[in-house]
Enzyme design. Structure first.
Site, PDB file in Angstrom:
ATOM      1  N   GLY A  15      30.975 -22.273 -44.410  1.00 35.64           N
ATOM      2  CA  GLY A  15      30.584 -20.873 -44.243  1.00 35.64           C
ATOM      3  C   GLY A  15      30.620 -20.484 -42.784  1.00 35.64           C
ATOM      4  O   GLY A  15      30.005 -21.139 -41.935  1.00 35.64           O
ATOM      5  N   VAL A  83      34.789 -24.173 -51.092  1.00 35.16           N
ATOM      6  CA  VAL A  83      34.058 -25.362 -51.527  1.00 35.16           C
ATOM      7  C   VAL A  83      33.528 -25.121 -52.928  1.00 35.16           C
ATOM      8  O   VAL A  83      32.993 -24.046 -53.220  1.00 35.16           O
ATOM      9  CB  VAL A  83      32.899 -25.663 -50.557  1.00 35.16           C
ATOM     10  CG1 VAL A  83      31.974 -26.722 -51.125  1.00 35.16           C
ATOM     11  CG2 VAL A  83      33.461 -26.109 -49.211  1.00 35.16           C
ATOM     12  N   GLU A 174      21.177   2.855 -44.980  1.00 35.72           N
ATOM     13  CA  GLU A 174      22.299   3.106 -44.075  1.00 35.72           C
ATOM     14  C   GLU A 174      23.482   3.710 -44.812  1.00 35.72           C
ATOM     15  O   GLU A 174      24.126   4.646 -44.317  1.00 35.72           O
ATOM     16  CB  GLU A 174      22.672   1.810 -43.346  1.00 35.72           C
ATOM     17  CG  GLU A 174      21.580   1.406 -42.354  1.00 35.72           C
ATOM     18  CD  GLU A 174      21.775   0.051 -41.705  1.00 35.72           C
ATOM     19  OE1 GLU A 174      22.479  -0.798 -42.270  1.00 35.72           O
ATOM     20  OE2 GLU A 174      21.197  -0.157 -40.619  1.00 35.72           O
ATOM     21  N   ASP A 303      21.119 -17.087 -45.515  1.00 35.74           N
ATOM     22  CA  ASP A 303      20.670 -16.401 -46.725  1.00 35.74           C
ATOM     23  C   ASP A 303      20.570 -17.313 -47.934  1.00 35.74           C
ATOM     24  O   ASP A 303      19.943 -16.947 -48.928  1.00 35.74           O
ATOM     25  CB  ASP A 303      21.639 -15.252 -47.068  1.00 35.74           C
ATOM     26  CG  ASP A 303      21.490 -14.073 -46.116  1.00 35.74           C
ATOM     27  OD1 ASP A 303      22.194 -13.068 -46.321  1.00 35.74           O
ATOM     28  OD2 ASP A 303      20.695 -14.145 -45.159  1.00 35.74           O
TER      29      ASP A 303
END
Lengths: 443, 443
Positions: A15, A83, A174, A303
């Site tokens: 990542g 992966v 946003e 996260d």
């Protein structure tokens, strides 16, 4: 006399988001070999993804090829790959039939959106996690205006001009603010048969206030600013139905052709790969050094990890958390490799929570200090530029984004791809061209 | 006394490329109502499309939303739509079940690539006409390098690192030079397991020289510069086979995973819509005022038209031709509306023929004056910036492109979309999401 030379330890990082990128960069001067693997070729500056989705910035301005970031870091090899599992017995990751052995493993695979069990809503309410998501949302928003220009039925035009954002966290706030702005400002002069300024923008949340992770006073301020921009805020209104006709939020039915999902987050499959303990959202529970129980050389950050602060509260899924965790893991690995004492447990230093509302206002929560309005927005801009991880030279990005802001970035308002509603499920997309099957080498 | 007020004449322009855009802009001060219709929402600066395809510029830098170009031109309405036929009896265009009546019609629908009857080659050898084409070619080129990084079989790696461009006109020459450059310069430091500089770039043409529309001396100069960049030039070598394994050009079989088609051009279906005389490439034959025989109010311009110069030779499919024709048609229409004498027949003023080879050299043919090398390249840049049609402020574009050039535009090297070979024909693409069927109003 013979000397055994130990091979350089191999650190595999899965990542290349904020967490993985930071870990890799922080190991630049450690005597390790790094393999950084991501299923995309670019690092994405996610805080500004909503700008691409609302046609305010172009993809190229918020993404960098991972290889470009690491071109000068000789101990880092970048691989493109997905992966699919981790073999803890053999200490290898498995990616598309290829295996990569590791001495240290850092999993930083992030999160994706969750529809709370209603995955059937996904086609009608796209979420915002990748550049492809952002480009698709942008396409739908711009197409809605294009179709409204030639639509003769007032009811349908109203449906086309209604935009619903589900979820009033920072992403939803946003997005809603930005859609209201392009409708009422950017696109104002560009249509002749209707007024884009009459677009209806709805922001809905199941909870009782917008920005629930902020202090109440800032939530109220943000809501006020949103309403001033013309956004309708519906609170205590969970989505209970979603289709191509619109949504039902709370008791209210809203006819809309464009619905955007900003409401739920679920972790990557890392917990499943590791067979590790996970929390309710699927995030891997990690110890004070961010490693997985029973596997001191396997770390999970960002996260997809569930770490706690000093008070035992779970850390939020924010970019600064991932970045600091990446740096911490690098320090732990460096200490182990050098046979030095391991650093103290990870402690998150919060630099505050920020959200923008439109192009001129933001709310910032620094704990004791709070800031709202235009000053907050300027600080938000500076913080984001400061926050870049060697993305590009910070000066060049600062100039680039200022340029885009001043220019209203017309170039970002492109519809790339189909200018028709996508084909119904099951029909091949018209633009797919087959390519040769990749020659695979079995390992 | 009653006055009959005649309605303002309606000019419908189909296609917002150089020809259509110029015609619309040139009518800004004529008392007409203009409807400009295109099947995409953006105007494309096609001379630089090869830069997007070779990851040198981002899409946003070479495309502008058509609405943004015309936001201040109040007599112009921009519509997104695909014209499918023309009803000359009723004097209407037909676009997706909607009809638009016209008093004057300007067709500027351009050209697309032709495989000389071998459309089955299209999936293996994409052409370069739209942004979607450019992004797809870019994706394949970048993926080839990504896969080479993890490919263990040397034969397959060689196939991945072989790029063939078919067609040595300006597009092919520019593509081949740019691919050689990204391999040998831009990507050089970014891979650890192989040397991108060893990529094999082949440029093939059925004819006897590159740039056949240029004088022979410039063809030789261009070929020399290409070879200096490491491009293998194969002449008198028509493509006779093409598959996912590579191509056969002349007698030579070349194993390659990436083949790009820059060899043939065919006109849009305009001739069929009008039932008009066409040349062998399908281009509509037009008269000295660029109108169609028997229909003085219907004009065809640009790549889809077949017009001749003073010596009776067909005009080339170049951007300046389309632009000048667009301006001429606007003058003709303005004269008719004002009941003034019609202007003299259209005469093309050639400003020369230009092609770049890499980032530092070009060849320019001005007829009596020829220029090659770096000076030519600078002039090429200036000419292109000058040539913009209110695309954006010329200064902003000049700065934008200079910036991209100096920065090596890392942000353009994104792989957006699938990082796998596309699904086999007939399989739905994984990322397609169905949207509601558009509410159609029958006319």
């Amino acid at each position: 006399m013979f000397m055994t030379i130990e091979p350089v330890p191999h650190v595999v990082i899965v990542g290349a988001g904020f967490g993985g990128l930071m870990a890799a960069k922080a190991l630049a001067h450690t005597p390790v070999r790094i393999t950084l693997i991501d299923r995309r070729n670019h690092h994405l500056f996610q805080p500004l993804l909503y700008q691409v989705a609302t046609a305010g910035l172009a993809p190229a301005q918020i993404a960098a090829p991972i290889r470009a970031v690491f071109r000068h870091q000789k101990n880092a090899t970048v691989l493109l790959g997905e992966v699919t599992s981790v073999d803890l017995d053999r200490q290898e990751i498995v990616a598309e039939h290829k295996r990569e052995p590791f001495d240290y493993l850092v999993i930083a695979t992030g999160a994706h959106h969750s529809y709370f069990g209603r995955d059937d809503w996904a086609p009608f309410a796209p979420g915002l996690k990748s550049l492809e998501d952002a480009i698709e949302i942008r396409r739908r928003i711009l197409l809605a205006f294009e179709f409204a220009e030639t639509e003769e039925d007032p009811a349908e035009r109203h449906r086309l001009m209604t935009f619903v954002v589900v979820g009033a966290g920072p992403t939803g706030v946003e997005m809603a603010g930005a859609i209201a702005e392009i409708a009422r400002r950017t696109l104002r002069d560009e249509f002749r048969n209707f007024d884009p300024g009459e677009a209806r923008v709805v922001l809905a949340d199941a909870g009782s206030r917008v920005l629930p992770s902020f202090p109440e006073a800032l939530s109220r301020d943000a809501q006020r600013r949103l309403e001033k921009l013309g956004v309708e805020v519906h609170l205590n209104a969970a989505a209970t139905a979603c289709s191509d006709e619109g949504v039902v939020i709370g008791q209210t039915e809203i006819a809309a052709r464009t619905v955007i999902w900003a409401a739920g987050v679920a972790a990557s499959p890392a917990a499943r790969w590791l067979g590790a303990d996970a929390d309710r959202a699927g995030r891997v529970k990690v110890g004070p050094d961010l490693s997985v129980a029973g596997h001191a050389n396997v770390f999970v950050i960002g996260d997809t990890a569930s770490a706690s602060d000093a008070q035992g509260r779970p850390l939020p899924g924010l970019a600064p958390v991932a970045k600091q965790q990446g740096a911490h893991v690098a320090r732990v690995i460096a200490a182990r490799v050098a046979r030095r004492p391991v650093p103290k447990p990870f402690v998150y230093t919060s630099f505050g929570n920020l959200a923008t509302i439109g192009r001129k206002a933001a709310v910032i929560d620094f704990g004791r200090l709070r800031l709202t309005g235009f000053a907050a927005w300027l600080l938000w801009c500076v913080a984001h530029i400061f926050f870049l991880i060697g993305f590009r030279n910070r000066i060049t990005v600062a100039l680039d984004w200022s340029w885009a802001y001043l220019n209203f970035s017309h170039g970002s308002r492109l519809i790339i791809g189909s200018t028709h509603w996508p084909p119904a499920q099951g029909t091949p997309a018209a633009t797919v061209r087959p390519m040769p099957p990749r020659h695979t080498v079995s390992s």
